[in-house]
Design a protein around this motif. Sequence first.
Motif, short mmCIF file in Angstrom:
data_model
loop_
_atom_site.label_atom_id
_atom_site.label_comp_id
_atom_site.label_asym_id
_atom_site.label_seq_id
_atom_site.Cartn_x
_atom_site.Cartn_y
_atom_site.Cartn_z
N ILE A 48 0.33 -5.52 -8.11
CA ILE A 48 -0.89 -5.47 -7.33
C ILE A 48 -0.33 -4.76 -6.23
CG2 ILE A 48 -2.55 -6.62 -5.69
CD1 ILE A 48 -2.53 -8.61 -8.31
N PHE A 49 0.81 -5.25 -5.71
CA PHE A 49 1.25 -4.55 -4.44
C PHE A 49 1.60 -3.04 -4.64
CE2 PHE A 49 4.78 -3.51 -1.38
CZ PHE A 49 4.59 -4.19 -0.41
N ILE A 50 2.05 -2.47 -5.88
CA ILE A 50 2.34 -1.37 -5.77
C ILE A 50 1.20 -0.36 -6.10
CG2 ILE A 50 3.33 0.52 -7.50
CD1 ILE A 50 5.59 -1.68 -8.27
N ILE A 51 0.18 -1.00 -6.81
CA ILE A 51 -1.15 -0.34 -6.75
C ILE A 51 -1.89 -0.15 -5.68
CG2 ILE A 51 -3.44 -0.44 -8.08
CD1 ILE A 51 -1.41 0.47 -9.95
N VAL A 52 -1.84 -1.18 -4.73
CA VAL A 52 -2.50 -1.01 -3.30
C VAL A 52 -1.94 -0.24 -2.36
CG1 VAL A 52 -3.25 -2.42 -1.40
CG2 VAL A 52 -3.22 -3.38 -3.45
N ILE A 53 -0.44 -0.21 -2.41
CA ILE A 53 0.24 0.62 -1.82
C ILE A 53 0.01 2.33 -1.98
CG2 ILE A 53 2.93 1.70 -1.34
CD1 ILE A 53 2.20 -0.76 0.43
N ILE A 54 0.08 2.46 -3.51
CA ILE A 54 -0.33 3.92 -3.59
C ILE A 54 -1.91 4.34 -3.34
CG2 ILE A 54 -1.02 5.26 -5.88
CD1 ILE A 54 1.37 3.82 -7.40
N LEU A 55 -2.62 3.30 -3.59
CA LEU A 55 -4.08 3.62 -3.10
C LEU A 55 -4.11 3.74 -1.51
CD1 LEU A 55 -6.04 1.14 -5.17
CD2 LEU A 55 -6.14 3.48 -5.34
N LEU A 56 -3.26 2.97 -0.81
CA LEU A 56 -3.51 3.07 0.69
C LEU A 56 -2.81 4.64 0.95
CD1 LEU A 56 -2.37 -0.21 1.72
CD2 LEU A 56 -4.61 0.70 2.37
#
Length: 197
Positions: A48-56
Amino acid sequence: MERQPAEGALSWRLSAHPVTLGFFLAFRLAALLTYLFGLLFTSNFVFIFIIVIILLSVDFYYCKNIAGRRLVGLRWWNETNPDTGESTWVFESADESLSHLSADCESRRINATDSRFFWLSLYAQPVLWVGLALVAIVRLEFIWLSLVIIAVILGITNGVAFSRADKFGQASSFAGSALNTGLGNKLTGGLVSRIFR
């Protein structure tokens, strides 16, 4: 008969760039929704951390380089002087007074609806992330706080930079219009004649 919404209303039908606006809002919402509801689909914090960082990151890039330019006619970037290492922010705004010279003059005019969506979203997103930071602090979930801090920093950076670019654009257009008026010509003409007497 269906009533047409007023200019500047938050309605998709009035947008001059609905695809750009749609992607802009989608990237902003995707990061928030993934953060809020990601644990419903997986218990893996790292994923989730990686996905949110990519989306941000995608949201930051899209807002800075595409949505800002197309929706409100503003751009900004940071330049570093290689000799001194000094960092300067550069701001650019579309010159609407030159739109009659451009082949795509419609794209140079700022649509009130696009502008309203842009500014509302630009300022609301960091506020929502700050709220989520407070929730993380109250729940003592400090590992999630690091992700929220990154989101706040990216959102505030875009907000501050576009606000400065907007003020720069307004100041430039005000100065340009003042110099092009009769009063501006008289003042500058009088100043030049006094200097070169």
